[in-house]
Design a protein around this motif. Structure first.
Motif, PDB file in Angstrom:
ATOM      1  N   HIS A 174       0.841  -1.271   0.170  1.00  0.00           N
ATOM      2  CA  HIS A 174      -0.031  -0.038   0.077  1.00  0.00           C
ATOM      3  C   HIS A 174       1.003   1.307   0.162  1.00  0.00           C
ATOM      4  CE1 HIS A 174      -4.092  -1.679   0.259  1.00  0.00           C
ATOM      5  NE2 HIS A 174      -3.655  -2.362   0.866  1.00  0.00           N
ATOM      6  N   PHE A 175       1.825   1.228   0.703  1.00  0.00           N
ATOM      7  CA  PHE A 175       3.006   2.390   0.803  1.00  0.00           C
ATOM      8  C   PHE A 175       3.507   2.807  -0.549  1.00  0.00           C
ATOM      9  CE2 PHE A 175       7.044   4.415   1.502  1.00  0.00           C
ATOM     10  CZ  PHE A 175       6.515   5.956   1.707  1.00  0.00           C
ATOM     11  N   GLN A 176       3.934   1.609  -1.403  1.00  0.00           N
ATOM     12  CA  GLN A 176       4.320   1.607  -2.706  1.00  0.00           C
ATOM     13  C   GLN A 176       3.316   2.287  -3.780  1.00  0.00           C
ATOM     14  OE1 GLN A 176       5.395  -2.700  -3.145  1.00  0.00           O
ATOM     15  NE2 GLN A 176       6.789  -1.617  -4.603  1.00  0.00           N
ATOM     16  N   GLN A 177       2.035   2.035  -3.535  1.00  0.00           N
ATOM     17  CA  GLN A 177       0.872   2.442  -4.461  1.00  0.00           C
ATOM     18  C   GLN A 177       0.773   4.112  -4.108  1.00  0.00           C
ATOM     19  OE1 GLN A 177      -0.547   1.077  -7.112  1.00  0.00           O
ATOM     20  NE2 GLN A 177      -0.897   3.237  -7.284  1.00  0.00           N
ATOM     21  N   PHE A 178       0.908   4.247  -2.801  1.00  0.00           N
ATOM     22  CA  PHE A 178       0.620   5.603  -2.194  1.00  0.00           C
ATOM     23  C   PHE A 178       2.061   6.506  -2.514  1.00  0.00           C
ATOM     24  CE2 PHE A 178       1.448   8.683   1.832  1.00  0.00           C
ATOM     25  CZ  PHE A 178       0.129   9.247   1.434  1.00  0.00           C
ATOM     26  N   ASP A 181       1.165   7.093  -6.296  1.00  0.00           N
ATOM     27  CA  ASP A 181       0.007   7.853  -6.635  1.00  0.00           C
ATOM     28  C   ASP A 181       0.430   9.505  -6.340  1.00  0.00           C
ATOM     29  OD1 ASP A 181      -1.826   5.915  -7.085  1.00  0.00           O
ATOM     30  OD2 ASP A 181      -2.686   5.704  -5.146  1.00  0.00           O
ATOM     31  N   ASN A 182       1.164   9.624  -5.215  1.00  0.00           N
ATOM     32  CA  ASN A 182       1.713  11.007  -5.032  1.00  0.00           C
ATOM     33  C   ASN A 182       2.724  11.468  -6.263  1.00  0.00           C
ATOM     34  OD1 ASN A 182       2.340  13.028  -2.879  1.00  0.00           O
ATOM     35  ND2 ASN A 182       4.315  12.494  -3.166  1.00  0.00           N
ATOM     36  N   ILE A 187       2.977  15.516 -10.671  1.00  0.00           N
ATOM     37  CA  ILE A 187       2.860  15.803 -12.105  1.00  0.00           C
ATOM     38  C   ILE A 187       1.772  16.393 -12.732  1.00  0.00           C
ATOM     39  CG2 ILE A 187       3.386  14.536 -14.326  1.00  0.00           C
ATOM     40  CD1 ILE A 187       4.954  12.545 -13.243  1.00  0.00           C
ATOM     41  N   ALA A 188       0.549  15.938 -12.293  1.00  0.00           N
ATOM     42  CA  ALA A 188      -0.605  16.498 -12.735  1.00  0.00           C
ATOM     43  C   ALA A 188      -0.745  18.000 -12.342  1.00  0.00           C
ATOM     44  CB  ALA A 188      -1.713  15.755 -12.160  1.00  0.00           C
TER      45      ALA A 188
END
Length: 191
Positions: A174-178, A181-182, A187-188
């Motif tokens: 979950h931290f990897q995905q977090f 996502d960050n 970038i956005a």
């Protein structure tokens, strides 16, 4: 893409189960596009506003390393229902110099000799990391609390309990995905 992480040992003790935990994580996750560098806070001086005029080189280096990383894992023990003074002092330096933790994804982990793990220290740390001077992005939920550390590590510094390992893997996933996502969100925002 390799995710670059800093693992911060949250105390300055010569022996630390939290240091063992971070070293174990470094070894366990090295083959899944993760580079975890374990860093110590033993040389960080006690925070003092007087020293802000000449910030110690060790503080500057830690701030630079954290800024360059994609995320930060803080392994904290629990001292008297809170984080150790050495970790608090380090965070005070980082809040006053360089803004290294601003919008930085942070995972909190911790192990202790007691049954409750580091539950109160982790709550204390979350509160500090959410303060206006720090503004870190702390992984919600997925709190890795490891109690009875002496029983969970073998003589080689390896975690041996399968349920503990499964939960650590779940939290880390979950931290990897977090972190990813960050990165996408930053970038956005820039576009």
């Amino acid at each position: 893409m390799t995710i670059k992480l800093i693992g911060l040992v949250g105390n300055n003790a010569p022996f630390s189960y939290n240091r063992l935990l971070l070293r174990y994580m470094k070894e366990r996750y090295q083959n899944i596009n993760v580079r975890l560098t374990v860093q110590e806070i033993t040389e960080i001086p006690l925070f003092s506003e007087k020293l802000l005029e000449t910030v110690p080189a060790v503080v500057k280096q830690l701030a630079a390393d954290i800024k360059q990383a994609d995320g930060l894992i803080i392994a904290t023990p629990e001292y008297d229902h809170a984080i150790p003074a050495s970790l608090k002092s380090t965070l005070e330096w980082l809040s006053c110099y360089g803004n290294a933790l601003t919008t930085k994804p942070v995972m909190i982990v911790g192990t202790s000799l007691g049954v409750q793990g580091t539950s109160r220290a982790q709550d204390n740390l979350r509160q500090i990391l959410n303060s206006p001077g720090i503004n870190a992005f702390v992984l919600p939920g997925y709190e890795f609390l490891l109690g009875l550390a002496k029983e969970k590590f073998d003589s080689e510094g390896q975690l041996t309990d399968q349920a503990t390992l499964s939960f650590l893997d779940e939290c880390f996933k979950h931290f990897q995905q977090f972190v990813l996502d960050n990165q996408r969100n930053l970038i956005a925002v820039r576009e």
